[in-house]
Design an enzyme around this catalytic site. Structure first.
Site, mmCIF file in Angstrom:
data_model
loop_
_atom_site.group_PDB
_atom_site.id
_atom_site.type_symbol
_atom_site.label_atom_id
_atom_site.label_comp_id
_atom_site.label_asym_id
_atom_site.label_seq_id
_atom_site.Cartn_x
_atom_site.Cartn_y
_atom_site.Cartn_z
ATOM 1 N N TYR A 65 0.820 -1.220 0.000
ATOM 2 C CA TYR A 65 0.000 0.000 0.000
ATOM 3 C C TYR A 65 0.853 1.268 0.000
ATOM 4 O O TYR A 65 0.860 2.040 -0.963
ATOM 5 C CB TYR A 65 -0.921 -0.051 1.220
ATOM 6 N N LEU A 100 6.048 -10.345 -2.730
ATOM 7 C CA LEU A 100 4.618 -10.516 -3.041
ATOM 8 C C LEU A 100 3.890 -11.398 -2.022
ATOM 9 O O LEU A 100 2.833 -11.950 -2.326
ATOM 10 C CB LEU A 100 4.418 -11.062 -4.463
ATOM 11 N N THR A 135 2.523 -10.233 0.690
ATOM 12 C CA THR A 135 1.330 -9.446 1.002
ATOM 13 C C THR A 135 1.091 -8.355 -0.037
ATOM 14 O O THR A 135 0.012 -7.773 -0.079
ATOM 15 C CB THR A 135 1.437 -8.787 2.398
ATOM 16 N N THR A 175 6.752 3.178 12.778
ATOM 17 C CA THR A 175 5.339 3.166 13.167
ATOM 18 C C THR A 175 5.118 3.771 14.551
ATOM 19 O O THR A 175 6.005 3.732 15.412
ATOM 20 C CB THR A 175 4.807 1.717 13.180
ATOM 21 N N TYR A 209 5.043 -6.728 16.831
ATOM 22 C CA TYR A 209 5.174 -5.850 15.656
ATOM 23 C C TYR A 209 5.867 -4.543 16.040
ATOM 24 O O TYR A 209 6.867 -4.142 15.436
ATOM 25 C CB TYR A 209 3.798 -5.568 15.051
ATOM 26 N N LYS A 217 9.807 -3.169 15.042
ATOM 27 C CA LYS A 217 10.054 -1.879 14.382
ATOM 28 C C LYS A 217 10.981 -1.002 15.229
ATOM 29 O O LYS A 217 11.860 -0.313 14.704
ATOM 30 C CB LYS A 217 8.726 -1.165 14.123
ATOM 31 N N ASN A 247 -2.199 6.690 11.644
ATOM 32 C CA ASN A 247 -3.137 5.897 10.842
ATOM 33 C C ASN A 247 -3.142 6.378 9.398
ATOM 34 O O ASN A 247 -3.661 7.452 9.103
ATOM 35 C CB ASN A 247 -4.552 5.992 11.440
#
Length: 322
Positions: A13, A35, A37, A115, A139, A143, A168
């Site tokens: 994304y 690939l 995800t 993040t 997660y 990071k 977000n």
């Protein structure tokens, strides 16, 4: 002046939108993605594509590259709790291999997709880069570990690096938008209700200390996010690891998002109140002062209705074309 950039995770994304912005700015782009995800069709026309793991970046990285923009990571919080080993391997192991490949190829500039999950439960609002980091999931922990790894690389080997901590991310840019499976982000989930693909949207808790009792989150348009990455390339300084939060600096509640989707789409969106989720803070809002000062960045698409409208256009296009 045009440059040559490797975009890891550029079939995902955010990576695909950043790759598109780089191409539009006249740069040469190579996308590296396994690939797992991402989607091959999300790689923008004009970019060279390599199907492969970031762990093997040494095979393709050479001194002709000016910088790396690193998005290749597993990013589902719930999955990270169930499969922490996958996250330590993909996110930390992959990033370590990438840093080694960059050192070997003498590529000395990096922009890293970090993040807000590195902060965990906020101690104050808005969150600043100097606030404590206490991730509540593997997660977020992976990071943060990569951020520490990058800091060491900058100090020891003169890397110029910028970590961008997103809040977000939402919206779409042209034909590039969110296609996560499973989807966990609020705006695309509410849009699925508007499309008739879900019966209702769950509101997890309505008794938070916020104006309408639902959680408040900071939403940033994916195109604004992409702009920040291009500015970060220019702002990177040899030997320095710069960390910048990226957000609007103001938040929208869960119910505000749902109501905005109703207004933008013209469709009913039934909601079901559910119990609070463990670890959900009442408010998560970023201070983007560092990004303004160091990158010269500020969001230009901060209107929630505009963010939702772009995401809605993408969702309808996906529904039509599959």
């Amino acid at each position: 002046m045009s440059g040559k950039y490797l975009v890891t995770g550029g079939a995902g994304y955010v990576g695909s939108v950043v790759a598109t912005h780089l191409l539009e700015a006249g740069h040469e782009v190579t996308v590296l993605d396994d690939l797992s995800t991402g989607f091959r069709e999300a790689v923008p026309a004009g970019a060279e594509f390599i199907e492969g793991r970031v762990h093997d970046a040494v095979k393709w990285l050479d001194p002709s590259y000016d910088a790396v923009l690193h998005f290749a990571a597993s990013s589902q919080v719930g999955e990270s709790v169930a499969k922490p080993e996958k996250y330590w391997d993909n996110n930390v192991g992959g990033s370590m291999a990438l840093l080694e490949a960059m050192r070997a190829a003498e590529v000395r500039r990096l922009v890293f997709s970090s993040t807000a999950a590195t902060y965990g439960e906020p101690v104050s609002t808005p969150i600043t880069e100097t606030d404590p980091t206490a991730p509540t999931s593997p997660y977020g922990a992976t990071k943060l570990a990569v951020d520490h790894m990058i800091a060491g690389e900058c100090a020891a080997h003169g890397l110029a690096a910028v970590s961008l901590r997103y809040f977000n991310v939402a919206g779409a840019y042209g034909s590039y938008g969110e296609r996560h499976e499973p989807e966990s982000h609020l705006i695309p989930l509410v849009l699925r209700v508007a499309l008739g693909k879900r019966e209702s949207i769950a509101v997890y808790g309505e008794d938070y200390p916020t104006p309408d009792g639902t959680c408040v989150r900071d939403y940033i348009h994916v195109a604004d996010l992409a702009d920040a990455h291009l500015l970060a390339l220019k702002a990177a300084v040899a030997g320095e690891h710069l960390v910048c939060n990226l957000g609007n600096g103001s938040g929208f509640s869960v119910r505000e998002v749902i109501e905005t989707v109703r207004t933008v789409t013209g469709h009913p969106v039934p909601e079901v109140v559910a119990a609070r989720r463990p670890g959900d803070p009442a408010v998560l809002v970023a201070s983007a002062a560092t990004a303004r000062e160091r990158l010269g960045w500020s969001p230009s698409r901060a209107d929630l209705a505009g963010i939702v409208a772009d995401a809605w256009a993408f969702a309808r296009r996906e529904e039509t074309h599959g």
